[in-house]
Motif scaffolding. Structure first.
Motif, PDB file in Angstrom:
ATOM      1  N   ARG A  22      33.966  27.110  35.943  1.00 46.93           N
ATOM      2  CA  ARG A  22      34.397  28.515  35.886  1.00 46.93           C
ATOM      3  C   ARG A  22      34.443  29.029  34.449  1.00 46.93           C
ATOM      4  NH1 ARG A  22      39.865  28.257  39.279  1.00 46.93           N
ATOM      5  NH2 ARG A  22      39.912  26.194  38.296  1.00 46.93           N
ATOM      6  N   ARG A  42      29.677  41.233  32.727  1.00 45.60           N
ATOM      7  CA  ARG A  42      28.725  40.724  33.731  1.00 45.60           C
ATOM      8  C   ARG A  42      29.291  39.501  34.453  1.00 45.60           C
ATOM      9  NH1 ARG A  42      23.234  42.239  32.810  1.00 45.60           N
ATOM     10  NH2 ARG A  42      22.674  40.804  34.461  1.00 45.60           N
ATOM     11  N   MET A  43      30.123  38.713  33.765  1.00 47.32           N
ATOM     12  CA  MET A  43      30.692  37.500  34.364  1.00 47.32           C
ATOM     13  C   MET A  43      32.089  37.750  34.952  1.00 47.32           C
ATOM     14  SD  MET A  43      28.177  35.636  33.792  1.00 47.32           S
ATOM     15  CE  MET A  43      28.788  34.136  34.545  1.00 47.32           C
ATOM     16  N   ASP A  44      32.562  38.988  34.843  1.00 46.32           N
ATOM     17  CA  ASP A  44      33.958  39.326  35.175  1.00 46.32           C
ATOM     18  C   ASP A  44      34.336  38.890  36.591  1.00 46.32           C
ATOM     19  OD1 ASP A  44      36.436  40.419  34.598  1.00 46.32           O
ATOM     20  OD2 ASP A  44      35.893  42.438  35.261  1.00 46.32           O
ATOM     21  N   GLY A  45      35.408  38.139  36.702  1.00 47.68           N
ATOM     22  CA  GLY A  45      35.890  37.716  38.016  1.00 47.68           C
ATOM     23  C   GLY A  45      35.191  36.483  38.555  1.00 47.68           C
ATOM     24  N   ARG A  46      34.096  36.065  37.900  1.00 47.70           N
ATOM     25  CA  ARG A  46      33.378  34.869  38.356  1.00 47.70           C
ATOM     26  C   ARG A  46      33.578  33.714  37.398  1.00 47.70           C
ATOM     27  NH1 ARG A  46      27.640  35.709  38.682  1.00 47.70           N
ATOM     28  NH2 ARG A  46      27.850  37.442  37.217  1.00 47.70           N
ATOM     29  N   LYS A  47      33.342  33.983  36.099  1.00 50.71           N
ATOM     30  CA  LYS A  47      33.527  32.932  35.105  1.00 50.71           C
ATOM     31  C   LYS A  47      34.172  33.491  33.839  1.00 50.71           C
ATOM     32  CE  LYS A  47      29.918  29.978  36.770  1.00 50.71           C
ATOM     33  NZ  LYS A  47      28.916  28.962  36.529  1.00 50.71           N
ATOM     34  N   THR A  49      34.442  33.437  29.781  1.00 48.03           N
ATOM     35  CA  THR A  49      33.361  33.339  28.804  1.00 48.03           C
ATOM     36  C   THR A  49      33.905  32.880  27.456  1.00 48.03           C
ATOM     37  OG1 THR A  49      33.665  35.729  28.566  1.00 48.03           O
ATOM     38  CG2 THR A  49      31.748  35.011  29.785  1.00 48.03           C
ATOM     39  N   SER A  67      40.712  36.351  35.109  1.00 48.45           N
ATOM     40  CA  SER A  67      40.089  37.501  35.763  1.00 48.45           C
ATOM     41  C   SER A  67      40.004  37.331  37.281  1.00 48.45           C
ATOM     42  CB  SER A  67      38.703  37.755  35.176  1.00 48.45           C
ATOM     43  OG  SER A  67      37.878  36.634  35.400  1.00 48.45           O
ATOM     44  N   ASP A  68      40.918  36.550  37.841  1.00 47.68           N
ATOM     45  CA  ASP A  68      40.999  36.359  39.289  1.00 47.68           C
ATOM     46  C   ASP A  68      42.468  36.121  39.612  1.00 47.68           C
ATOM     47  OD1 ASP A  68      39.151  35.118  41.819  1.00 47.68           O
ATOM     48  OD2 ASP A  68      41.208  34.417  41.691  1.00 47.68           O
ATOM     49  N   TRP A  71      43.499  32.580  39.926  1.00 46.23           N
ATOM     50  CA  TRP A  71      43.505  31.832  38.661  1.00 46.23           C
ATOM     51  C   TRP A  71      44.864  31.975  37.978  1.00 46.23           C
ATOM     52  CZ3 TRP A  71      38.284  32.969  35.703  1.00 46.23           C
ATOM     53  CH2 TRP A  71      37.204  32.681  36.555  1.00 46.23           C
TER      54      TRP A  71
END
Ligand code: MN
Length: 457
Positions: A22, A42-47, A49, A67-68, A71
């Motif tokens: 993640r 672009r990666m927000d909520g997924r990974k 950075t 961002s989750d 998490w």
């Protein structure tokens, strides 16, 4: 990987994100101007950075680490369903911090300050006036009592040792006015790269003179370690990556903004307060945390502590309220979904009125029954589409106090709308019964499906 049993430090949380795929690391040297924010979005909520040598400097930038929603609970070692209750408990039963003499955040000390040379500070949205510190928790001290306050303020880098800051009329501002009245600056420190418990606690909605670092201790279940700054008396999280020490100057205002804010619009440029920086201290190879304005990390950090406060406030008078959710489509502030165990006709409308009283930012509220998942916007829309009639179930309150950052209001003056999407009590049993296939959830798909088999034999 086992679920954590305690709150994690920032670096332990990054390790965990990396071990569970993640966290994504960028190539070295991405531009601080828009490129980091673009990749983070672009990666927000997924990974999460991480950007090494950001802007060609030595420093490392991190973003999207919380961002989750799940998490947040995971980083604190709390089961997702317990998050609001545990946050409420931490606010009600804070744990005093523990002062230490030697701290990681003071491994390197710069007394000759040049912010943009010493820290990799990014510029995020198109019309932002420049580089901003966005994920720093600002710690101030009441000049009379020494009691501390913690809050996140947007901080524009205005010069080598100068920061423009937005102070809304809340707690930091209250301490500042006390100092300014006697012609003195207010001593402050901005801690950047702090553990998840500190970030979340900084957003607690508690009365003044409740030190949010003690709420961080309450969330952790153990005292937070703090250290005294090298140039003033403010106590900061000892384990932070970076500390910016300084003073908010009396009777000084300079231009700050525009800046991309949580409602996905720009906060305007105006004459605002000014910090003069006295020192920057940091760990060796520090991590500079940045929150991109309007991203999920920004929305969630605001939403979850609010949910805890609003739920406690509503349940005090309406115990039938079982859960609430500030929807992300409502920027984590304006749209409230409420789960009600309804026992009296009309109760849904009382609940809606209580919601508007619980926080002035709440603009549209929807109350649903126990069988609706309020964390799923599609479920809430389903309840509105099948259980709500506008002539019977709608409340509109005109000309009430709302959010000044909602551009559709007249400087914060706007309407409230409440939708009662609960089933009328005493409805015939089959009329509102949700269809259901018996045993559906219990089917073991691996046992009954054959991925090798083709339909042509
Ligand atoms: Mn406060």
């Amino acid at each position: 990987m086992d679920y954590p049993t305690h709150a994690l430090s920032l670096r332990a949380w990054l390790d965990r994100l990396q071990q569970t795929d993640r966290l994504v690391v960028a190539k070295p040297g991405l531009s601080l101007r828009h490129e980091i924010a673009g990749v983070a979005n672009r990666m927000d909520g997924r990974k999460a950075t991480l950007f090494p040598q950001a802007g060609g400097q030595k420093g490392t930038v991190i973003s999207g680490i919380l961002s989750d929603r799940n998490w947040m609970s995971e980083s604190l070692g709390i089961a997702p369903a317990d998050l609001l209750a545990r946050f409420g408990h931490a606010s009600a039963a804070p744990i005093p911090w523990k002062e230490v003499d030697k701290a990681n955040c003071q491994e390197v000390v710069h007394r000759d300050v040049d912010i943009l040379k010493q820290l990799p500070v990014p510029t995020h949205n198109e019309h932002d006036s420049g580089a901003y510190i966005t994920a720093g928790i600002l710690v101030s001290r009441d000049p009379e009592t020494g009691i501390q306050n913690v809050a996140i303020h947007r901080c524009q880098i205005s010069g080598p040792n100068r920061i423009g800051i937005l102070l809304l009329p809340r707690h930091t501002d209250h301490y500042y006015r006390k100092a300014e009245k006697s012609g003195k600056p207010l001593e402050i420190a901005i801690a950047i790269g702090v553990e998840p418990a500190c970030l979340l606690a900084s957003q607690a909605i508690v009365p003044i003179d409740h030190d949010e670092l003690e709420i961080a201790g309450g969330l952790k279940g153990t005292a937070l370690e703090v250290v005294k700054c090298v140039t003033n008396d403010v106590r900061v999280p000892a384990d932070a990556e970076i500390i910016v020490e300084g003073r908010i100057l009396p009777k000084t205002r300079e231009a700050e903004g525009p800046f991309g804010e949580f409602p996905q619009y720009y906060g305007e440029r105006a004459e605002r307060h000014v910090i003069e920086v006295d020192a920057i201290t940091h760990r060796r190879d520090p991590l500079f945390h940045t929150i991109v304005g309007g991203g999920l990390e920004h929305l969630l950090l605001g939403a979850i502590p609010r949910e805890a406060t609003i739920l406690a406030a509503m349940r005090a008078s309406l115990p039938g309220v079982k859960d609430i959710h500030l929807a992300l489509g409502g920027v984590g502030r304006y749209h409230l979904y409420i789960k009600l165990d309804k026992t009296q006709e009309g109760e849904g409308k009382n609940v809606l009125l209580a919601a508007f009283a619980a926080h002035y930012d709440i603009k549209h509220a929807v109350v649903v029954d126990m069988d609706v998942d309020i964390h799923n916007p599609r479920e809430v829309e389903w309840a509105i589409s099948t259980r709500f009639q506008a002539d019977r179930d709608l409340i509109v309150v005109p000309n009430s106090q709302g959010s000044k950052l909602d551009p559709s209001t007249d400087n914060g003056l706007g309407a409230k709308m409440g939708l009662d999407a609960t089933i009328p009590l005493g409805s015939p049993e089959m009329k509102f019964k949700r269809i259901h296939v018996p045993g559906e959830e219990a089917i073991n798909l691996d046992a009954v499906l054959d991925p090798e088999r083709r339909w042509q034999f």
